[in-house]
Design a protein around this motif. Structure first.
Motif, PDB file in Angstrom:
ATOM      1  N   PRO A 115      73.542 -40.427  -4.018  1.00  0.00           N
ATOM      2  CA  PRO A 115      72.799 -40.975  -2.874  1.00  0.00           C
ATOM      3  C   PRO A 115      71.470 -40.260  -2.645  1.00  0.00           C
ATOM      4  CG  PRO A 115      75.123 -40.699  -2.333  1.00  0.00           C
ATOM      5  CD  PRO A 115      74.898 -39.992  -3.642  1.00  0.00           C
ATOM      6  N   LEU A 116      70.401 -41.027  -2.667  1.00  0.00           N
ATOM      7  CA  LEU A 116      69.051 -40.476  -2.536  1.00  0.00           C
ATOM      8  C   LEU A 116      68.519 -40.616  -1.113  1.00  0.00           C
ATOM      9  CD1 LEU A 116      66.444 -39.316  -3.805  1.00  0.00           C
ATOM     10  CD2 LEU A 116      65.821 -41.664  -4.433  1.00  0.00           C
ATOM     11  N   VAL A 117      68.529 -41.820  -0.600  1.00  0.00           N
ATOM     12  CA  VAL A 117      68.154 -42.072   0.793  1.00  0.00           C
ATOM     13  C   VAL A 117      69.119 -43.120   1.336  1.00  0.00           C
ATOM     14  CG1 VAL A 117      65.697 -41.545   0.497  1.00  0.00           C
ATOM     15  CG2 VAL A 117      66.480 -43.892   0.196  1.00  0.00           C
ATOM     16  N   THR A 118      69.284 -43.134   2.638  1.00  0.00           N
ATOM     17  CA  THR A 118      70.162 -44.122   3.242  1.00  0.00           C
ATOM     18  C   THR A 118      69.442 -44.794   4.401  1.00  0.00           C
ATOM     19  OG1 THR A 118      72.379 -44.509   4.132  1.00  0.00           O
ATOM     20  CG2 THR A 118      71.251 -42.513   4.872  1.00  0.00           C
ATOM     21  N   ASP A 119      69.992 -45.880   4.855  1.00  0.00           N
ATOM     22  CA  ASP A 119      69.397 -46.572   5.995  1.00  0.00           C
ATOM     23  C   ASP A 119      70.427 -47.486   6.641  1.00  0.00           C
ATOM     24  OD1 ASP A 119      69.279 -49.344   4.836  1.00  0.00           O
ATOM     25  OD2 ASP A 119      67.793 -48.458   3.488  1.00  0.00           O
ATOM     26  N   THR A 120      70.073 -48.000   7.771  1.00  0.00           N
ATOM     27  CA  THR A 120      70.851 -49.012   8.462  1.00  0.00           C
ATOM     28  C   THR A 120      69.875 -49.767   9.356  1.00  0.00           C
ATOM     29  OG1 THR A 120      72.856 -49.423   9.762  1.00  0.00           O
ATOM     30  CG2 THR A 120      71.493 -47.539  10.422  1.00  0.00           C
ATOM     31  N   THR A 173      75.206 -50.469   5.929  1.00  0.00           N
ATOM     32  CA  THR A 173      74.653 -49.249   5.350  1.00  0.00           C
ATOM     33  C   THR A 173      73.889 -49.623   4.089  1.00  0.00           C
ATOM     34  OG1 THR A 173      76.542 -47.975   6.150  1.00  0.00           O
ATOM     35  CG2 THR A 173      75.180 -46.957   4.468  1.00  0.00           C
ATOM     36  N   GLY A 174      72.617 -49.300   4.069  1.00  0.00           N
ATOM     37  CA  GLY A 174      71.803 -49.565   2.892  1.00  0.00           C
ATOM     38  C   GLY A 174      71.333 -48.264   2.275  1.00  0.00           C
ATOM     39  N   GLY A 175      70.310 -48.361   1.449  1.00  0.00           N
ATOM     40  CA  GLY A 175      69.747 -47.159   0.839  1.00  0.00           C
ATOM     41  C   GLY A 175      69.643 -47.277  -0.663  1.00  0.00           C
ATOM     42  N   HIS A 176      69.427 -46.137  -1.300  1.00  0.00           N
ATOM     43  CA  HIS A 176      69.208 -46.099  -2.743  1.00  0.00           C
ATOM     44  C   HIS A 176      69.936 -44.924  -3.377  1.00  0.00           C
ATOM     45  CE1 HIS A 176      65.897 -48.551  -1.226  1.00  0.00           C
ATOM     46  NE2 HIS A 176      65.863 -49.097  -2.422  1.00  0.00           N
ATOM     47  N   ASN A 177      70.448 -45.166  -4.576  1.00  0.00           N
ATOM     48  CA  ASN A 177      71.070 -44.128  -5.389  1.00  0.00           C
ATOM     49  C   ASN A 177      70.180 -43.808  -6.581  1.00  0.00           C
ATOM     50  OD1 ASN A 177      73.463 -44.160  -3.830  1.00  0.00           O
ATOM     51  ND2 ASN A 177      74.294 -45.855  -5.038  1.00  0.00           N
ATOM     52  N   VAL A 178      70.398 -42.649  -7.186  1.00  0.00           N
ATOM     53  CA  VAL A 178      69.798 -42.330  -8.477  1.00  0.00           C
ATOM     54  C   VAL A 178      70.902 -42.440  -9.516  1.00  0.00           C
ATOM     55  CG1 VAL A 178      68.553 -40.633  -9.856  1.00  0.00           C
ATOM     56  CG2 VAL A 178      68.168 -40.742  -7.395  1.00  0.00           C
ATOM     57  N   ALA A 209      71.223 -35.601 -20.419  1.00  0.00           N
ATOM     58  CA  ALA A 209      71.256 -34.271 -19.812  1.00  0.00           C
ATOM     59  C   ALA A 209      70.016 -34.041 -18.949  1.00  0.00           C
ATOM     60  CB  ALA A 209      71.367 -33.200 -20.893  1.00  0.00           C
ATOM     61  N   ALA A 210      68.861 -34.438 -19.470  1.00  0.00           N
ATOM     62  CA  ALA A 210      67.624 -34.269 -18.710  1.00  0.00           C
ATOM     63  C   ALA A 210      67.606 -35.187 -17.496  1.00  0.00           C
ATOM     64  CB  ALA A 210      66.420 -34.550 -19.610  1.00  0.00           C
ATOM     65  N   ALA A 211      68.123 -36.403 -17.666  1.00  0.00           N
ATOM     66  CA  ALA A 211      68.174 -37.365 -16.562  1.00  0.00           C
ATOM     67  C   ALA A 211      69.083 -36.857 -15.444  1.00  0.00           C
ATOM     68  CB  ALA A 211      68.656 -38.713 -17.072  1.00  0.00           C
ATOM     69  N   GLU A 212      70.200 -36.238 -15.826  1.00  0.00           N
ATOM     70  CA  GLU A 212      71.115 -35.686 -14.822  1.00  0.00           C
ATOM     71  C   GLU A 212      70.452 -34.565 -14.033  1.00  0.00           C
ATOM     72  OE1 GLU A 212      74.413 -34.624 -17.239  1.00  0.00           O
ATOM     73  OE2 GLU A 212      75.134 -36.698 -17.442  1.00  0.00           O
ATOM     74  N   LYS A 213      69.639 -33.763 -14.711  1.00  0.00           N
ATOM     75  CA  LYS A 213      68.901 -32.701 -14.022  1.00  0.00           C
ATOM     76  C   LYS A 213      67.924 -33.283 -13.012  1.00  0.00           C
ATOM     77  CE  LYS A 213      68.917 -29.011 -17.531  1.00  0.00           C
ATOM     78  NZ  LYS A 213      68.039 -28.150 -18.387  1.00  0.00           N
ATOM     79  N   LEU A 214      67.231 -34.354 -13.409  1.00  0.00           N
ATOM     80  CA  LEU A 214      66.276 -34.979 -12.495  1.00  0.00           C
ATOM     81  C   LEU A 214      66.999 -35.597 -11.304  1.00  0.00           C
ATOM     82  CD1 LEU A 214      63.416 -35.855 -11.737  1.00  0.00           C
ATOM     83  CD2 LEU A 214      63.739 -37.902 -13.157  1.00  0.00           C
ATOM     84  N   ALA A 215      68.132 -36.231 -11.560  1.00  0.00           N
ATOM     85  CA  ALA A 215      68.909 -36.822 -10.465  1.00  0.00           C
ATOM     86  C   ALA A 215      69.324 -35.758  -9.462  1.00  0.00           C
ATOM     87  CB  ALA A 215      70.136 -37.535 -11.026  1.00  0.00           C
ATOM     88  N   ALA A 216      69.748 -34.604  -9.969  1.00  0.00           N
ATOM     89  CA  ALA A 216      70.143 -33.505  -9.090  1.00  0.00           C
ATOM     90  C   ALA A 216      68.959 -32.989  -8.290  1.00  0.00           C
ATOM     91  CB  ALA A 216      70.765 -32.376  -9.907  1.00  0.00           C
ATOM     92  N   PHE A 217      67.807 -32.890  -8.930  1.00  0.00           N
ATOM     93  CA  PHE A 217      66.609 -32.378  -8.256  1.00  0.00           C
ATOM     94  C   PHE A 217      66.150 -33.325  -7.148  1.00  0.00           C
ATOM     95  CE2 PHE A 217      62.088 -31.752  -7.673  1.00  0.00           C
ATOM     96  CZ  PHE A 217      61.955 -30.375  -7.654  1.00  0.00           C
ATOM     97  N   LEU A 218      66.117 -34.617  -7.436  1.00  0.00           N
ATOM     98  CA  LEU A 218      65.643 -35.594  -6.447  1.00  0.00           C
ATOM     99  C   LEU A 218      66.573 -35.687  -5.243  1.00  0.00           C
ATOM    100  CD1 LEU A 218      64.470 -38.518  -8.771  1.00  0.00           C
ATOM    101  CD2 LEU A 218      63.019 -36.901  -7.525  1.00  0.00           C
ATOM    102  N   THR A 219      67.845 -35.392  -5.448  1.00  0.00           N
ATOM    103  CA  THR A 219      68.819 -35.516  -4.358  1.00  0.00           C
ATOM    104  C   THR A 219      69.200 -34.171  -3.758  1.00  0.00           C
ATOM    105  OG1 THR A 219      70.650 -35.515  -5.951  1.00  0.00           O
ATOM    106  CG2 THR A 219      69.767 -37.664  -5.285  1.00  0.00           C
TER     107      THR A 219
END
Length: 426
Positions: free
Chosen positions: A145-150, A307-312, A324-334
């Protein structure tokens, strides 16, 4: 940012086999050592939000010198279809920002990498539990989960006071009464509801204790007596004194926001993604003039908003080095630090508790929406759920314009749902 959901793309996704995911997302070599370049598709607003995501990506590259990121901003309205096409063939991004409604369908199609136990999701407990649940399919987590909304009732406090209204309405009937009073005493339209959009109609269904479908019971409920009552109430929000008639033009959303931001309408149903823009409006030069309250309840005394929002998410077809690199970026952004940064810059709601710092909560828009988020309704784990909004939105447009009877319009939608969900009963 919001809110149109294509009806067809995810349906097609479900028929595609895992064989379509065999190619590397970036087309680069698969060496696990040395520099690697990954492609990230960002679906945020190109003007207001994307520059801040780009800044985060630059920070990530500085912290991870062996990873380079090809940042591509894809307009949200076209992203779903573009992702579907790319992941079903070639040229898919290694990692991407996607609306929460797409996750389970893409996962069912075999497009997404499970993230449980990976660096992308080292501690799921810090995230709001319902948001992790929305990112799951068949017991595995396919998005962070990156951002959420409602949705909430946004209102102009000055206009409400001018009309002698001292508190936000708590039911739809109260809102209609307030709208008439605002028109009479403040000389402005009292309420504007976005028409022909199923997302904005969900609070009416929840207010009658129902949904588009009963996912657990495998039953289509969009034309149930409760749903008909809900949409009759929805329709009345375009025809009652002081309410704005249904606008189904291409620029309807912009018309609504312009009227609210400039004090020509006193209340709307809207999400946190617009708070930053609302504050730029002439009517809200003083930010304290913006009121944010829970959406009104229905006749059952129940309410809530979706509940809305965006995931990575990470593409399953990428090779090991790119994953592996993509997983690192996902962790960093979230991460807590990144989510705090995004909340302060974009006015979006973090998905993890440790990102709600004192500075973040000092933003009244974020603080008010955080309180409302606790009563938001998570969407069920149903891959086809996002696709349900298409037919529903079409029916709502006809009903709101009095081109179709409520029951007849919802019956048509139920028939469409039966084709999409053949194992569900009507």
């Amino acid at each position: 940012m919001r809110r149109g959901i294509a009806a067809s793309a995810l349906v097609a996704a479900l028929a595609v086999t895992m064989a379509a995911c065999s190619s590397s997302g970036s087309g680069s070599d698969s060496k696990s050592d040395g520099p690697v370049t990954i492609t990230y598709w960002d679906t945020s607003n190109a003007t207001n939000e994307a520059p801040n995501y780009q800044e985060l990506v630059k920070k990530f590259e500085a912290a991870n010198p062996n990873v380079k990121v090809n940042f591509v901003n894809v307009p949200f309205d076209t992203a779903q279809n573009k992702l579907q096409t790319a992941m079903g063939a070639k040229g898919a991004p290694d990692v991407f920002r996607a609306e929460v409604g797409w996750t389970s369908a893409f996962a069912k199609a075999g497009y997404l990498e499970p993230l449980d136990g990976t660096p992308a999701l080292t501690d799921a407990s810090v995230f709001q539990p319902s948001l992790i649940q929305q990112a799951k399919y068949s017991g595995k987590t396919y998005g962070v989960p990156l951002v959420t909304d409602t949705l909430a009732l946004m209102y102009n406090k000055e206009l409400f006071a001018k009309a002698g209204i001292t508190a936000a309405p708590t039911t739809w009937d109260e809102l209609k009464a307030d709208a008439a009073q605002l028109k009479e005493k403040a000389g402005v339209d009292g309420f504007w509801l976005k028409a022909a959009d199923g997302y904005y109609a969900m609070p009416f269904l929840y207010g009658e204790g129902t949904n588009m479908v009963d996912a657990a019971g495998k039953k289509i409920t969009i034309n149930s007596p409760e749903a008909v009552k809900a949409i009759d109430t929805y329709k009345s929000m375009f025809t009652s004194p002081g309410t704005v008639k249904a606008d189904v033009t291409t620029d309807a959303y912009a018309h609504m926001m312009d009227a609210f931001n400039n004090g020509k309408v006193a209340a709307i149903i809207q999400g946190p993604w617009e708070v930053t823009n609302v504050y730029k409006g002439a009517a809200f030069a003083d930010k304290k003039n913006l009121g944010i309250a829970a959406v009104p309840n229905g006749s059952t005394g129940k309410g809530g908003a979706p509940t809305g929002g965006h995931n990575v998410s990470v593409y399953a077809g990428s090779d090991a080095a790119h994953k592996a690199a993509a997983e690192k970026l996902a962790a960093f952004l979230t991460s807590a630090e990144s989510q705090t940064f995004l909340a302060l810059k974009n006015g979006t709601l973090p998905t993890r508790s440790d990102a709600y710092t004192a500075e973040v909560k000092a933003n009244p828009g974020i603080a008010d929406f955080q309180a409302i988020l606790t009563s938001a309704q998570p969407r069920p784990e149903l891959p086809e759920y996002a696709s349900l909004f298409g037919s529903f939105g079409t029916a709502l447009g006809k009903i709101a314009q009095d081109q179709a009877d409520t029951k007849a319009g919802l019956d048509t939608t139920a028939t469409d749902y039966a084709k999409l969900l053949p194992d569900f009963t009507k």
